[in-house]
Design a protein around this motif. Sequence first.
Motif, PDB file in Angstrom:
ATOM      1  N   PRO A  85       2.186  -7.452   1.773  1.00  0.00           N
ATOM      2  CA  PRO A  85       0.956  -7.264   0.640  1.00  0.00           C
ATOM      3  C   PRO A  85       1.101  -7.728  -0.638  1.00  0.00           C
ATOM      4  O   PRO A  85       2.319  -7.521  -1.079  1.00  0.00           O
ATOM      5  CB  PRO A  85       1.062  -5.618   0.904  1.00  0.00           C
ATOM      6  CG  PRO A  85       1.695  -5.327   2.220  1.00  0.00           C
ATOM      7  CD  PRO A  85       2.753  -6.131   2.256  1.00  0.00           C
ATOM      8  N   GLU A  86       0.233  -8.286  -1.315  1.00  0.00           N
ATOM      9  CA  GLU A  86       0.612  -8.664  -2.613  1.00  0.00           C
ATOM     10  C   GLU A  86       0.440  -7.326  -3.591  1.00  0.00           C
ATOM     11  O   GLU A  86      -0.620  -7.377  -4.548  1.00  0.00           O
ATOM     12  CB  GLU A  86      -0.486  -9.872  -3.088  1.00  0.00           C
ATOM     13  CG  GLU A  86      -0.016 -10.506  -4.147  1.00  0.00           C
ATOM     14  CD  GLU A  86      -0.853 -11.762  -4.502  1.00  0.00           C
ATOM     15  OE1 GLU A  86      -0.127 -12.824  -4.741  1.00  0.00           O
ATOM     16  OE2 GLU A  86      -2.057 -11.668  -4.476  1.00  0.00           O
ATOM     17  N   ILE A  87       1.273  -6.336  -3.607  1.00  0.00           N
ATOM     18  CA  ILE A  87       1.312  -5.321  -4.161  1.00  0.00           C
ATOM     19  C   ILE A  87       2.576  -5.452  -5.130  1.00  0.00           C
ATOM     20  O   ILE A  87       3.555  -5.298  -4.980  1.00  0.00           O
ATOM     21  CB  ILE A  87       1.565  -3.846  -3.258  1.00  0.00           C
ATOM     22  CG1 ILE A  87       0.314  -3.823  -2.707  1.00  0.00           C
ATOM     23  CG2 ILE A  87       1.566  -2.755  -4.035  1.00  0.00           C
ATOM     24  CD1 ILE A  87       0.343  -2.737  -1.415  1.00  0.00           C
ATOM     25  N   ILE A  88       2.118  -5.108  -6.510  1.00  0.00           N
ATOM     26  CA  ILE A  88       3.286  -5.280  -7.401  1.00  0.00           C
ATOM     27  C   ILE A  88       4.003  -3.695  -7.606  1.00  0.00           C
ATOM     28  O   ILE A  88       3.224  -2.755  -7.856  1.00  0.00           O
ATOM     29  CB  ILE A  88       2.569  -5.397  -8.892  1.00  0.00           C
ATOM     30  CG1 ILE A  88       2.250  -7.022  -8.826  1.00  0.00           C
ATOM     31  CG2 ILE A  88       3.755  -5.324  -9.980  1.00  0.00           C
ATOM     32  CD1 ILE A  88       1.261  -7.418 -10.083  1.00  0.00           C
ATOM     33  N   ILE A  89       5.067  -3.866  -7.472  1.00  0.00           N
ATOM     34  CA  ILE A  89       5.693  -2.379  -7.631  1.00  0.00           C
ATOM     35  C   ILE A  89       6.689  -2.323  -8.781  1.00  0.00           C
ATOM     36  O   ILE A  89       7.153  -1.301  -9.143  1.00  0.00           O
ATOM     37  CB  ILE A  89       6.818  -2.366  -6.286  1.00  0.00           C
ATOM     38  CG1 ILE A  89       8.097  -3.349  -6.290  1.00  0.00           C
ATOM     39  CG2 ILE A  89       6.110  -2.128  -5.152  1.00  0.00           C
ATOM     40  CD1 ILE A  89       8.863  -3.064  -5.372  1.00  0.00           C
TER      41      ILE A  89
ATOM     42  N   ARG B 162       9.388 -12.784  -3.524  1.00  0.00           N
ATOM     43  CA  ARG B 162       9.131 -11.313  -3.887  1.00  0.00           C
ATOM     44  C   ARG B 162       9.178 -11.095  -5.236  1.00  0.00           C
ATOM     45  O   ARG B 162       8.508 -10.279  -5.858  1.00  0.00           O
ATOM     46  CB  ARG B 162      10.544 -10.678  -3.384  1.00  0.00           C
ATOM     47  CG  ARG B 162      10.797  -9.196  -3.790  1.00  0.00           C
ATOM     48  CD  ARG B 162      11.909  -8.573  -2.919  1.00  0.00           C
ATOM     49  NE  ARG B 162      13.137  -9.331  -3.556  1.00  0.00           N
ATOM     50  CZ  ARG B 162      13.817  -8.795  -4.508  1.00  0.00           C
ATOM     51  NH1 ARG B 162      13.197  -7.834  -5.252  1.00  0.00           N
ATOM     52  NH2 ARG B 162      15.055  -9.201  -5.226  1.00  0.00           N
ATOM     53  N   ILE B 163       9.747 -12.154  -6.143  1.00  0.00           N
ATOM     54  CA  ILE B 163       9.481 -12.060  -7.612  1.00  0.00           C
ATOM     55  C   ILE B 163       8.604 -13.295  -8.061  1.00  0.00           C
ATOM     56  O   ILE B 163       8.646 -14.175  -7.762  1.00  0.00           O
ATOM     57  CB  ILE B 163      10.853 -12.237  -8.445  1.00  0.00           C
ATOM     58  CG1 ILE B 163      11.933 -11.400  -7.912  1.00  0.00           C
ATOM     59  CG2 ILE B 163      10.877 -11.971 -10.013  1.00  0.00           C
ATOM     60  CD1 ILE B 163      11.542 -10.046  -8.121  1.00  0.00           C
TER      61      ILE B 163
ATOM     62  N   ILE C 263       6.235 -11.283 -15.374  1.00  0.00           N
ATOM     63  CA  ILE C 263       7.074 -11.386 -14.302  1.00  0.00           C
ATOM     64  C   ILE C 263       7.044  -9.999 -13.443  1.00  0.00           C
ATOM     65  O   ILE C 263       7.299  -9.082 -14.336  1.00  0.00           O
ATOM     66  CB  ILE C 263       8.612 -11.842 -14.260  1.00  0.00           C
ATOM     67  CG1 ILE C 263       8.690 -13.019 -15.489  1.00  0.00           C
ATOM     68  CG2 ILE C 263       9.337 -11.756 -12.939  1.00  0.00           C
ATOM     69  CD1 ILE C 263      10.166 -13.435 -15.711  1.00  0.00           C
ATOM     70  N   TYR C 264       6.572 -10.112 -12.302  1.00  0.00           N
ATOM     71  CA  TYR C 264       6.259  -8.866 -11.361  1.00  0.00           C
ATOM     72  C   TYR C 264       7.246  -8.805 -10.111  1.00  0.00           C
ATOM     73  O   TYR C 264       7.382 -10.171  -9.575  1.00  0.00           O
ATOM     74  CB  TYR C 264       4.927  -8.759 -10.910  1.00  0.00           C
ATOM     75  CG  TYR C 264       4.112  -8.619 -12.310  1.00  0.00           C
ATOM     76  CD1 TYR C 264       4.005  -7.615 -13.063  1.00  0.00           C
ATOM     77  CD2 TYR C 264       3.356  -9.590 -12.574  1.00  0.00           C
ATOM     78  CE1 TYR C 264       3.401  -7.484 -14.032  1.00  0.00           C
ATOM     79  CE2 TYR C 264       2.570  -9.503 -14.037  1.00  0.00           C
ATOM     80  CZ  TYR C 264       2.579  -8.462 -14.515  1.00  0.00           C
ATOM     81  OH  TYR C 264       1.891  -8.319 -15.782  1.00  0.00           O
ATOM     82  N   GLU C 265       7.669  -7.858  -9.644  1.00  0.00           N
ATOM     83  CA  GLU C 265       8.428  -7.704  -8.308  1.00  0.00           C
ATOM     84  C   GLU C 265       7.150  -7.171  -7.215  1.00  0.00           C
ATOM     85  O   GLU C 265       6.501  -6.275  -7.477  1.00  0.00           O
ATOM     86  CB  GLU C 265       9.410  -6.775  -8.305  1.00  0.00           C
ATOM     87  CG  GLU C 265      10.116  -6.652  -7.014  1.00  0.00           C
ATOM     88  CD  GLU C 265      11.223  -5.871  -7.086  1.00  0.00           C
ATOM     89  OE1 GLU C 265      11.712  -5.321  -5.894  1.00  0.00           O
ATOM     90  OE2 GLU C 265      12.029  -5.512  -7.921  1.00  0.00           O
ATOM     91  N   TYR C 266       7.085  -7.970  -6.009  1.00  0.00           N
ATOM     92  CA  TYR C 266       6.219  -7.301  -5.060  1.00  0.00           C
ATOM     93  C   TYR C 266       6.853  -6.462  -4.063  1.00  0.00           C
ATOM     94  O   TYR C 266       8.123  -6.523  -4.088  1.00  0.00           O
ATOM     95  CB  TYR C 266       5.497  -8.571  -4.414  1.00  0.00           C
ATOM     96  CG  TYR C 266       4.573  -9.203  -5.185  1.00  0.00           C
ATOM     97  CD1 TYR C 266       3.247  -8.793  -5.539  1.00  0.00           C
ATOM     98  CD2 TYR C 266       4.914 -10.710  -5.740  1.00  0.00           C
ATOM     99  CE1 TYR C 266       2.652  -9.410  -6.372  1.00  0.00           C
ATOM    100  CE2 TYR C 266       4.119 -11.369  -6.483  1.00  0.00           C
ATOM    101  CZ  TYR C 266       2.560 -10.685  -6.847  1.00  0.00           C
ATOM    102  OH  TYR C 266       1.771 -11.295  -7.809  1.00  0.00           O
ATOM    103  N   ILE C 267       6.094  -5.932  -3.229  1.00  0.00           N
ATOM    104  CA  ILE C 267       6.297  -5.047  -2.222  1.00  0.00           C
ATOM    105  C   ILE C 267       7.290  -5.447  -1.353  1.00  0.00           C
ATOM    106  O   ILE C 267       8.277  -4.823  -0.702  1.00  0.00           O
ATOM    107  CB  ILE C 267       5.426  -4.041  -1.642  1.00  0.00           C
ATOM    108  CG1 ILE C 267       5.979  -2.703  -1.095  1.00  0.00           C
ATOM    109  CG2 ILE C 267       4.700  -4.852  -0.792  1.00  0.00           C
ATOM    110  CD1 ILE C 267       4.792  -1.795  -0.919  1.00  0.00           C
ATOM    111  N   GLY C 268       7.284  -6.947  -0.891  1.00  0.00           N
ATOM    112  CA  GLY C 268       8.057  -7.186  -0.074  1.00  0.00           C
ATOM    113  C   GLY C 268       7.503  -7.641   1.538  1.00  0.00           C
ATOM    114  O   GLY C 268       6.010  -7.444   1.683  1.00  0.00           O
ATOM    115  N   GLU C 269       8.119  -7.687   2.443  1.00  0.00           N
ATOM    116  CA  GLU C 269       7.591  -8.041   3.605  1.00  0.00           C
ATOM    117  C   GLU C 269       7.911  -6.704   4.555  1.00  0.00           C
ATOM    118  O   GLU C 269       9.029  -6.069   4.549  1.00  0.00           O
ATOM    119  CB  GLU C 269       8.316  -9.310   4.242  1.00  0.00           C
ATOM    120  CG  GLU C 269       7.997 -10.640   3.733  1.00  0.00           C
ATOM    121  CD  GLU C 269       8.488 -11.923   4.490  1.00  0.00           C
ATOM    122  OE1 GLU C 269       9.281 -11.689   5.563  1.00  0.00           O
ATOM    123  OE2 GLU C 269       8.424 -13.111   4.033  1.00  0.00           O
TER     124      GLU C 269
END
Length: 411
Positions: A108-112, A155-156, A378-384
């Motif tokens: 998911p393209e969700i920013i954490i 991821r980043i 710059i954002y970090e995403y939730i991953g796989e």
Amino acid sequence: MRLVELSLSEFEDFASNHPLRSYAQSPAYAKFMGEQGFSYDYIGYDDNGTIIAASLILYKRIGGFQKYAYAPKGFLIDFYNQELVEKFSRDLIKRLKEKGIVFLKINPEIIIGEVKYTDYFTTNYNKNVKIIDDLKDIKYKRRREVEALDFIFPRINGYIDLKKYKQDKLSKDLIKKINYAIKRGLSYETATSRQINVFYNIIKEDAEHSINYYRNFLNIFSKENKSEFFLIKVNYREFLIQAKGEYEKELDNNNSLNMLIQEDNTEENLNLKMESDKYLLKLKNNIVEATEGLKKGADEIIGGAIIIKHLTRVTVLVSGFSKRFMHLNPYEFLYDKLCEIYKNEFDYLDLNGLSSDFNPKGKYFNKNMRKLEFKPDIYEYIGEFDYIINEGAFRNLQSRNLIAKEMKNLK
């Protein structure tokens, strides 16, 4: 609520209006992935005649006779609604199990969190971190990033706010690099998939995909005006004119400094003379380079980029340049031009990934630094995440390294 198959138009209408919309959840991407050997469905979640969630689901064989499913950039669903996500996942997994699918992958393209590169690359996490535990509770397994840029989608990631972009707001050093590139005869032109060979020959050593991957991408996305292909070239005639002009100007300055140190032999004046000597040598080398290049032709293609256009965002799918010409600052030139080209029509330029390894000695440090020069957010995403449907088959594929190999090909 029940799973339903959506028509192309039904899916496109839902996907283009969803908060998690992306080019990876679009009919164009489905068609493109079809060229890469995937079959696909447009799945919707119907609640009394209203579609409340949807996803493009890709399918592909792995290990000869097994199959896996993949929702690129995750479902189009309200991930804050854990009950909805659980019900949708449950019904989808039941459907996939009937199809003999071994596992389902989502990213998911969700920013954490937001990464502050001005504060030692620390990440300020937000409430979306809770979604990680929510997905784990539904039996999704979060995959770890073994090495930098290991995931299918980074991821980043960094974004340049095009509505705020102004070249004069950049650092003096970056502006100097951009102007230097222009003075060395760099320019851009739009191209078509017929010219992909020239670009691919430049990037093939570092390219993650085959030439056909990029050719197919352009053929499919350009038909819907969802992509553009730019080539960067150096005009040797302009390069030579500029270099000669700068050399003559600097030669006058050098002569003046030579006279100055004879009258006032201070350390400051000596340093100025030494810097001028270095610059003169650099300009001499420029003149030689431009002269030799001009013997071969008026200009030369030295790199380029393929761009994805989707709703309010433009994304750099791939960019690359000849290592012989990096001293001309083609990267800085290209990204400045992309910002200028798109700032009136789009909101963000998606840099398509930064390495999570910010170590100055790291493999991707220089690439990171070139992107960071443009001061992106710059954002970090939730991953796989993987939902393992057939544990035995999954472990068998894993032990044969087939899953890792397949995911690498998907990048």
